[in-house]
Each structure stands twice: as C-alpha cells, then as structure tokens.
Design a protein around this motif. Structure first.
Motif, PDB file in Angstrom:
ATOM      1  N   GLU A 108       0.855  -1.177   0.000  1.00 42.38           N
ATOM      2  CA  GLU A 108       0.000   0.000   0.000  1.00 42.38           C
ATOM      3  C   GLU A 108       0.896   1.233   0.000  1.00 42.38           C
ATOM      4  OE1 GLU A 108      -2.667  -0.232   3.300  1.00 42.38           O
ATOM      5  OE2 GLU A 108      -3.786  -1.881   2.428  1.00 42.38           O
ATOM      6  N   ILE A 109       0.641   2.129  -0.941  1.00 40.95           N
ATOM      7  CA  ILE A 109       1.417   3.360  -1.068  1.00 40.95           C
ATOM      8  C   ILE A 109       0.528   4.525  -0.657  1.00 40.95           C
ATOM      9  CG2 ILE A 109       2.746   4.806  -2.657  1.00 40.95           C
ATOM     10  CD1 ILE A 109       2.770   2.234  -4.507  1.00 40.95           C
ATOM     11  N   THR A 110       0.940   5.251   0.366  1.00 39.10           N
ATOM     12  CA  THR A 110       0.173   6.406   0.832  1.00 39.10           C
ATOM     13  C   THR A 110       0.896   7.674   0.402  1.00 39.10           C
ATOM     14  OG1 THR A 110      -0.555   5.133   2.747  1.00 39.10           O
ATOM     15  CG2 THR A 110      -0.844   7.519   2.851  1.00 39.10           C
ATOM     16  N   LYS A 111       0.189   8.483  -0.387  1.00 44.07           N
ATOM     17  CA  LYS A 111       0.778   9.728  -0.877  1.00 44.07           C
ATOM     18  C   LYS A 111      -0.310  10.796  -0.898  1.00 44.07           C
ATOM     19  CE  LYS A 111       3.771  11.356  -4.543  1.00 44.07           C
ATOM     20  NZ  LYS A 111       4.427  11.010  -5.791  1.00 44.07           N
ATOM     21  N   ASN A 112      -0.076  11.901  -0.230  1.00 46.80           N
ATOM     22  CA  ASN A 112      -1.024  13.020  -0.152  1.00 46.80           C
ATOM     23  C   ASN A 112      -2.398  12.579   0.340  1.00 46.80           C
ATOM     24  OD1 ASN A 112       0.968  14.742  -1.174  1.00 46.80           O
ATOM     25  ND2 ASN A 112       0.342  14.366  -3.289  1.00 46.80           N
ATOM     26  N   GLY A 113      -2.431  11.670   1.299  1.00 43.27           N
ATOM     27  CA  GLY A 113      -3.687  11.218   1.882  1.00 43.27           C
ATOM     28  C   GLY A 113      -4.393  10.126   1.098  1.00 43.27           C
TER      29      GLY A 113
END
Length: 113
Positions: A98-103
């Motif tokens: 899972e990649i979390t970027k800018n929410g």
C-alpha cells in the motif's frame, strides 16, 4: 612483498563488497502499479527495505517477527509511506504493498521472486 599484501587486501575487500550486495536479495516487485518498487529482505531481520529508484525506506514488522520466506502467518511491515503485506505461506494470495501519498492510498500486487 608489499604488492602481494596489497593484492590480498584488495581481493578480500572485493569479496566483502560482493557479500554485502547479495545479503539483501529482492523478494518481490510491483506489477501493474504506477511506481516500480522492489522489496528487499534478509532472513531473520525484523524489517524489509522498499526500493523506489534510488530511495530506500525500512518497513518494520508490526508483530516484531523476523522475515522468513516460508512464514506460516501473515506479516505486515509498515513505514512512513508504504505498508507491505506478506501473506502466509499457505495462503494463495499474492503479497501486496500500500502506497500512501497526499492522503490517498494505492494498493498494488507484488510478484514474488
């Protein structure tokens, strides 16, 4: 005699460098994902390394167990940007990241090596 000693030291240092590079093999890579990521792991370590180009991030096991290729339980490794979910050996599900970027969170399947 000095040249002989220098040659021995040079060959020993090249063996040490080669051993260091092979100690963290790639165990998974992303497939069908906007980012190309690699997961590197070493047996017994309590963390794995996510490689995104030249950037690396350590992901630590949530339950504190060491990495094992044939683990009988699912293990989740978490870090600042990524969450690597490694299913148990008996499950037929692929590993995921899972990649979390800018929410926003993007989940990508991984291809085991």
């Amino acid at each position: 005699m000095k040249i002989f000693i220098i040659l021995i030291l040079a060959s020993l240092s090249s063996f040490a460098i080669a051993a260091n590079e092979t100690s963290w093999p790639v165990v998974s890579e992303t497939q069908n994902c906007p980012q190309t990521l690699q997961i590197k792991a070493k047996a017994g370590e309590k963390y794995v390394v996510v490689v995104n180009g030249k950037k690396e991030e350590k992901l630590f096991a949530k339950d504190g167990t060491g990495f094992n290729q044939d683990n009988m339980n699912a293990v989740e490794y978490s870090g600042k940007t990524y969450k690597f979910i490694r299913p148990s050996y008996v499950e037929s599900n692929p590993a995921k990241i899972e990649i979390t970027k800018n929410g926003a969170t993007t989940r990508c399947p991984l291809l085991n090596k």
